[in-house]
Design an enzyme around this catalytic site. Structure first.
Site, PDB file in Angstrom:
ATOM      1  N   ASN A   1      99.707   7.636  28.465  1.00 55.95           N
ATOM      2  CA  ASN A   1      98.989   8.695  28.166  1.00 55.95           C
ATOM      3  C   ASN A   1      99.656   9.596  27.394  1.00 55.95           C
ATOM      4  O   ASN A   1     100.833  10.343  27.559  1.00 55.95           O
ATOM      5  CB  ASN A   1      98.309   9.627  29.229  1.00 55.95           C
ATOM      6  CG  ASN A   1      97.449   8.912  30.244  1.00 55.95           C
ATOM      7  OD1 ASN A   1      96.563   8.372  29.851  1.00 55.95           O
ATOM      8  ND2 ASN A   1      97.865   8.767  31.551  1.00 55.95           N
TER       9      ASN A   1
ATOM     10  N   CYS B   1     111.017  19.807  36.651  1.00 55.81           N
ATOM     11  CA  CYS B   1     111.511  18.662  37.164  1.00 55.81           C
ATOM     12  C   CYS B   1     112.726  18.258  36.547  1.00 55.81           C
ATOM     13  O   CYS B   1     113.306  18.711  35.570  1.00 55.81           O
ATOM     14  CB  CYS B   1     110.676  17.323  36.785  1.00 55.81           C
ATOM     15  SG  CYS B   1     111.024  15.817  37.538  1.00 55.81           S
TER      16      CYS B   1
ATOM     17  N   LEU C   1     108.170   2.791  39.243  1.00 55.05           N
ATOM     18  CA  LEU C   1     109.109   1.563  38.830  1.00 55.05           C
ATOM     19  C   LEU C   1     109.181   1.325  37.259  1.00 55.05           C
ATOM     20  O   LEU C   1     110.368   1.655  36.906  1.00 55.05           O
ATOM     21  CB  LEU C   1     108.577   0.316  39.405  1.00 55.05           C
ATOM     22  CG  LEU C   1     109.374  -1.114  39.109  1.00 55.05           C
ATOM     23  CD1 LEU C   1     110.717  -1.003  39.851  1.00 55.05           C
ATOM     24  CD2 LEU C   1     108.569  -2.400  39.542  1.00 55.05           C
TER      25      LEU C   1
ATOM     26  N   GLU D   1     101.090  22.850  38.342  1.00 55.01           N
ATOM     27  CA  GLU D   1      99.722  22.446  38.254  1.00 55.01           C
ATOM     28  C   GLU D   1      99.317  21.461  39.352  1.00 55.01           C
ATOM     29  O   GLU D   1      99.971  20.968  39.964  1.00 55.01           O
ATOM     30  CB  GLU D   1      99.467  21.756  36.962  1.00 55.01           C
ATOM     31  CG  GLU D   1      99.696  22.685  35.748  1.00 55.01           C
ATOM     32  CD  GLU D   1      99.498  21.934  34.263  1.00 55.01           C
ATOM     33  OE1 GLU D   1      99.144  22.620  33.474  1.00 55.01           O
ATOM     34  OE2 GLU D   1      99.927  20.801  34.146  1.00 55.01           O
TER      35      GLU D   1
ATOM     36  N   CYS E   1     107.309  10.964  30.384  1.00 52.94           N
ATOM     37  CA  CYS E   1     106.781  11.984  31.268  1.00 52.94           C
ATOM     38  C   CYS E   1     106.829  13.398  30.543  1.00 52.94           C
ATOM     39  O   CYS E   1     107.836  13.794  30.201  1.00 52.94           O
ATOM     40  CB  CYS E   1     107.247  11.876  32.652  1.00 52.94           C
ATOM     41  SG  CYS E   1     106.348  12.898  33.869  1.00 52.94           S
TER      42      CYS E   1
ATOM     43  N   CYS F   1     112.415  11.714  32.944  1.00 58.20           N
ATOM     44  CA  CYS F   1     111.647  10.579  32.636  1.00 58.20           C
ATOM     45  C   CYS F   1     111.214  10.645  31.198  1.00 58.20           C
ATOM     46  O   CYS F   1     110.412  11.497  31.018  1.00 58.20           O
ATOM     47  CB  CYS F   1     110.742  10.039  33.806  1.00 58.20           C
ATOM     48  SG  CYS F   1     111.218   9.875  35.150  1.00 58.20           S
TER      49      CYS F   1
ATOM     50  N   CYS G   1      96.027  15.658  43.360  1.00 54.59           N
ATOM     51  CA  CYS G   1      97.437  15.183  43.006  1.00 54.59           C
ATOM     52  C   CYS G   1      98.315  16.673  42.783  1.00 54.59           C
ATOM     53  O   CYS G   1      97.728  17.591  42.346  1.00 54.59           O
ATOM     54  CB  CYS G   1      97.659  14.625  41.543  1.00 54.59           C
ATOM     55  SG  CYS G   1      99.127  14.528  40.917  1.00 54.59           S
TER      56      CYS G   1
ATOM     57  N   CYS H   1      98.040  10.994  34.238  1.00 53.82           N
ATOM     58  CA  CYS H   1      99.349  10.410  34.606  1.00 53.82           C
ATOM     59  C   CYS H   1     100.359  10.639  33.692  1.00 53.82           C
ATOM     60  O   CYS H   1     100.087  10.333  32.378  1.00 53.82           O
ATOM     61  CB  CYS H   1      99.501   9.039  35.233  1.00 53.82           C
ATOM     62  SG  CYS H   1     101.039   8.590  35.878  1.00 53.82           S
TER      63      CYS H   1
END
Length: 404
Positions: free
Chosen positions: A336, A148, A258, A128, A155, A152, A141, A379
């Site tokens: 989000n 991935c 971070l 995407e 995410c 995380c 973006c 995000c």
């Protein structure tokens, strides 16, 4: 291609624009088109490819320059459109080469003007890209991987398995698709709608360093898209061994995911921290080439309720950035939500309090306005919709089989 139509406010006229660790990747299926795709080739590679198909060596530089301009300045995908190239040469080009675009499986338009593209590449893999318009800029973006490997926990992309790295051509293609959609050809530097690029989509860019580097060099080329390196930001979760190389060889702005101010919390929400500790990450930031007060490192900090949002966390963040003497900006990102996420967003007054504490210490800490939430483009929300589509297709097939 399916397309979710924008609401009436966005219909009609265009929107106003203001490392060393190599992930395991799946083998690519053979492309059905035998012609070589020139999108993503460097200038030298393009010249060599032209010589291979019989273009005289003395003409190769000129022809390569002409083709480069048509592809990256004018956005053409058909060699017959290259009217300053001899007709017989165009015919040879069309027989040997192609100028690709990925299939746009889905294009969604948010009420706030954000556009999300689900793109399918030659082997069926999908990623995407998201275009985010603001009053004074338009940011694209871009993804660097299909899936991935970082996991995380906050995410959505991190819940996907890593399929493979994107090629230079597939990374550049995301820019091409956005410019196609926005009507941005030829690639003038005046009044352009894609003014900035952030390598913050799916994947960890520094785990696909060579391809990302090559793609960004194409995007920055002065005779093509002409994107300034100061308008490109690469985001990393902290692949420490590759950070210095990124600064020296690509020279774009750096953003660091971070999200925590101590190793214990960061180990939980950014598992890469178990390999590269917080202290190592901050030292790598301090060594990043070209940083100064006018070119600061951006630290992304997602606000998770009762996880990393206390006054003590804010004060420790200030101490951390001060200790390493970093020219820094902190982007505070309200979490989000996505289906099945284990976290909640911090209360708004808590986010504002956190921002105030960092601001009062002399460090910029704006709160990022969530964009594209209604289309899962904000995000941390990116995840290829193909998984959901395939599950729906399987359920339909199972239902049909039961009826039969």
């Amino acid at each position: 291609m399916t397309q979710t139509a924008p609401d009436s406010a966005h219909s009609g006229a265009p929107m106003a624009s203001p490392g060393p660790v190599v992930p395991v990747v799946s083998p690519r299926a053979a492309n059905t088109d035998p012609r070589r795709d020139i999108l993503g080739l460097s200038r030298d590679e393009l010249r060599a490819a032209l010589i291979e198909i019989g273009v005289p060596e003395r003409q190769a530089n000129m022809r390569a320059k002409q083709i480069w301009n048509w592809v990256y300045h004018r956005g053409v995908t058909d060699f017959d459109a290259m009217i300053n190239v001899a007709k017989e040469v165009r015919a040879c080009l069309g027989e040997a080469f192609r100028i690709s675009r990925p299939e746009i499986v889905d294009a969604q338009y948010s009420n706030d003007g954000t556009r999300k593209y689900l793109l399918r590449f030659d082997d069926g893999s999908e990623a995407e890209a998201v275009y985010i318009p603001d009053e004074d800029r338009g940011t694209l973006c871009i993804s660097s991987q299909v899936g991935c490997t970082l996991n995380c926990r906050f995410c959505h992309t991190g819940t996907m398995r890593l399929v493979r790295n994107l090629t230079p051509g597939e990374i550049v293609a995301q820019m091409m698709v956005a410019r196609d959609d926005l009507g941005e050809w030829p690639a003038s530097t005046d009044n352009r709608r894609v003014t900035n690029i952030v390598m913050m989509g799916m994947g960890e860019p520094l785990y696909n360093f060579d391809n990302v580097k090559k793609a960004l060099q194409i995007v920055m080329d002065k005779e093509g898209i002409q994107m300034s390196r100061r308008r490109i930001t690469l985001s990393t979760a902290g692949v420490v061994p590759m950070m210095l190389r990124c600064g020296e060889e690509i020279g774009v702005n750096l953003a660091v995911s971070l999200h925590a101010v101590n190793n214990e919390t960061r180990d939980e929400i950014v598992p890469l921290n178990k390999k590269y500790r917080l202290e190592q990450l901050m030292e790598a930031c301090a060594a990043y080439p070209g940083t100064h007060n006018a070119r600061r490192i951006t630290f992304e900090y997602i606000m998770l309720k009762d996880i990393n949002d206390s006054d003590a966390d804010a004060r420790e963040l200030v101490r951390l950035l001060t200790r390493y003497k970093l020219p820094a900006k902190v982007n505070l990102i309200p979490f989000n939500p996505w289906p099945g996420s284990p976290y909640e967003c911090s209360d708004w007054d808590r986010v504002e309090r956190f921002s105030d504490l960092v601001f009062k210490a002399g460090i910029s800490a704006p709160i990022r306005t969530p964009r594209g939430r209604d289309i899962m483009a904000a995000c941390g929300q990116l995840k290829s919709a193909s998984e959901k589509k395939r599950k729906s297709e399987i359920l339909r097939e199972q239902a049909a089989a039961t009826q039969d």
